[in-house]
Design an enzyme around this catalytic site. Structure first.
Site, PDB file in Angstrom:
ATOM      1  N   LYS A   1      38.119  20.254   2.121  1.00 38.68           N
ATOM      2  CA  LYS A   1      37.933  20.195   0.717  1.00 38.68           C
ATOM      3  C   LYS A   1      39.223  20.026   0.113  1.00 38.68           C
ATOM      4  CE  LYS A   1      36.319  23.474  -3.003  1.00 38.68           C
ATOM      5  NZ  LYS A   1      35.859  24.902  -2.955  1.00 38.68           N
TER       6      LYS A   1
ATOM      7  N   SER B   1      31.359  25.305  -5.044  1.00 41.46           N
ATOM      8  CA  SER B   1      32.213  24.118  -5.566  1.00 41.46           C
ATOM      9  C   SER B   1      32.691  23.669  -4.261  1.00 41.46           C
ATOM     10  CB  SER B   1      33.564  24.814  -6.359  1.00 41.46           C
ATOM     11  OG  SER B   1      34.515  25.614  -5.085  1.00 41.46           O
TER      12      SER B   1
ATOM     13  N   SER C   1      31.334  29.740  -3.404  1.00 36.44           N
ATOM     14  CA  SER C   1      31.336  28.169  -3.407  1.00 36.44           C
ATOM     15  C   SER C   1      31.361  27.806  -1.619  1.00 36.44           C
ATOM     16  CB  SER C   1      32.824  27.957  -3.757  1.00 36.44           C
ATOM     17  OG  SER C   1      32.915  27.981  -5.329  1.00 36.44           O
TER      18      SER C   1
END
Length: 469
Positions: A80, A156, A180
């Site tokens: 990420k 996220s 997330s």
């Protein structure tokens, strides 16, 4: 080589060991899949193909000599774009972060992957600074759901979830400050674990403080245990990192759930309205746990919705992470992020400490709860994926993403391990997640129970159809 993209990390490694395929073949297949899915789902901010293939060639030579490095040698992984990856800019989904720079350091979890020979395919999408439960940003646009591109992938860590679901690497590193990794895992039909806080070191420290965890996003619980055996060790750069675990998480997977005391809370005592398809799928999986020998009781933890305290902590963190920006940089921010930053900047120190008091009381209540129950089971989310590009479902009347994630953020406040397991799909084929929560430091129980569901055939959401295949 497209079939290689459907394999778990454990199966890839077994094939390397037996000479059935090579790290170069697996990496090429994963890169081809990543390039094929990118136009439709937008899972990546960048692919590092040249570096990935060079690392794969080095791995292939080590396997040829019978000298693999570590536990993940040659396995394609993604990271990420919140976590530092040496040699690649980490822009955190923001136009306010300049790409120029040395970028010469790995985050602790990334460093452990590098030490174990993993092959980095690239960086995955995130909303700006990871601030919300869906993945879109002014920098990289909207990330879409692998099962239906008109829907959100969640967030996220939405890019990581989409990449894993569609075969662009079996392993990904995500971050979770309020759900997330679990939110996009539920929406995309994969497995994700938010470990006990401190189990996976984090550096640089998150502006969201001790709400933020680093966790594995994988095809199944066995791969997550393997990844935890690599990343779940202390790093001197994180002052809050825990000591090394007592033993490998992979060793404890086969323990099953027989005799475990499981509390099943379908709606947190009626506080949450859950879509019927979600409720049915989660209940079926809970019944399967009982058939496997768990002692299941339908009951609720002693908690009230801590959303206002969470907002105080979260919005203050957002204000802090953007505090250094100049006016022209603030204009580049996601409007929703600007809004919560402004609110966070108005809180006083006493407001913040009052939220900490709520958090400590919630942690005490959950600690007592787990004196009686080994595991808590809830839906991961009360709904399936809604339209892409929106923070909240259309017509819901909700203001912020926390309005539809009531099962996830409380367990960031308590720092407990929590995982999302895919347990079916709704009538539109959209995945449904079940959440497993254990007492702090009992990540092993979460992984054991999740693995038992996979072994029993109760953990699946169907495979999405990759774009371009």
């Amino acid at each position: 080589m497209t079939e290689l993209t459907e394999l778990t990390a454990a199966r890839l490694l077994d094939g390397y060991r037996k000479g059935e395929w090579s790290p170069v073949e697996a990496t090429r297949a994963a890169l081809e899949r990543a390039e094929a899915i990118q136009p439709e789902v937008n899972a990546f901010v960048r692919l590092t193909a040249e570096d990935a293939l060079e690392r794969a060639r080095q791995s292939q030579e080590r396997w040829r000599r019978g000298e693999p490095r570590g536990l993940l040698d040659g396995v394609p992984v993604t990271v990420k774009d919140i976590l530092l990856l040496r040699g690649a800019p980490t822009l955190r989904g923001s136009k306010a972060v300049a790409p120029a720079g040395r970028w010469d350091e790995d985050a602790p979890s990334v460093a452990r992957l590098r030490e174990h020979g993993a092959v980095f395919l690239g960086k995955t999408t995130t909303p700006e600074y990871g601030w919300k439960g869906v993945t879109d940003s002014p920098l990289s646009g909207v990330t879409r759901n692998p099962h239906d591109p008109s829907r959100t992938a969640g967030g996220s860590s939405g890019g990581s979830a989409a990449a894993v679901a569609l075969g662009a690497g079996p392993l990904s590193l995500g971050t979770d400050g309020g759900g997330s990794v679990r939110i996009p895992a539920s929406f995309c039909g994969i497995f994700a674990l938010k470990p006990t806080y401190g189990r996976v070191p984090l550096y640089p420290a998150s502006a969201f403080g001790t709400l933020a965890h680093v966790g594995p996003m994988t095809r199944d619980a066995a791969d997550a245990a393997l990844l935890m055996d690599v990343i779940g060790h202390p790093d001197s750069r994180d002052w809050s990192a825990l000591t090394a675990p007592a033993g490998p998480y992979t060793d404890g997977l086969a323990g099953g759930v027989r005799g475990l005391r499981v509390a099943y809370s379908p709606s947190l005592g009626g506080q949450v309205a859950v879509q019927p398809a979600v409720a049915r799928a989660v209940r079926r999986a809970v019944e399967r746990l009982a058939e496997l020998g768990a002692y299941v009781t339908e009951t609720d933890p002693d908690l009230t919705d801590p959303v206002e305290a969470f907002h105080t902590l979260w919005f203050s963190g957002a204000a802090r992470v953007t505090q250094h920006l100049r006016p022209h940089q603030r204009e580049l921010l996601d409007p929703g992020l600007r809004e919560i930053c402004a609110r966070g900047a108005r809180y006083s120190a006493l407001d913040y400490l009052a939220a900490v008091d709520v958090r400590m009381d919630l942690g005490r209540r959950m600690g007592r709860f787990h004196d009686t129950y080994d595991l808590l089971v809830t839906p991961t989310l009360p709904l399936t994926a809604f339209e892409a590009g929106a923070e909240v479902p259309k017509g819901s009347g909700l203001r912020r993403w926390t309005g539809w994630t009531p099962f996830t953020y409380p367990f960031n406040m308590t720092q407990q391990p929590a995982a999302s397991v895919p347990v079916g799909a709704d009538e539109d084929g959209l995945p449904i997640g079940l959440q497993l929560v254990a007492a702090r430091h009992r990540d092993d129980l979460v992984l054991r129970a999740a693995h038992a569901l996979y072994e029993a055939g109760a953990a699946s959401a169907g495979r999405p159809t990759p774009s371009g295949s």
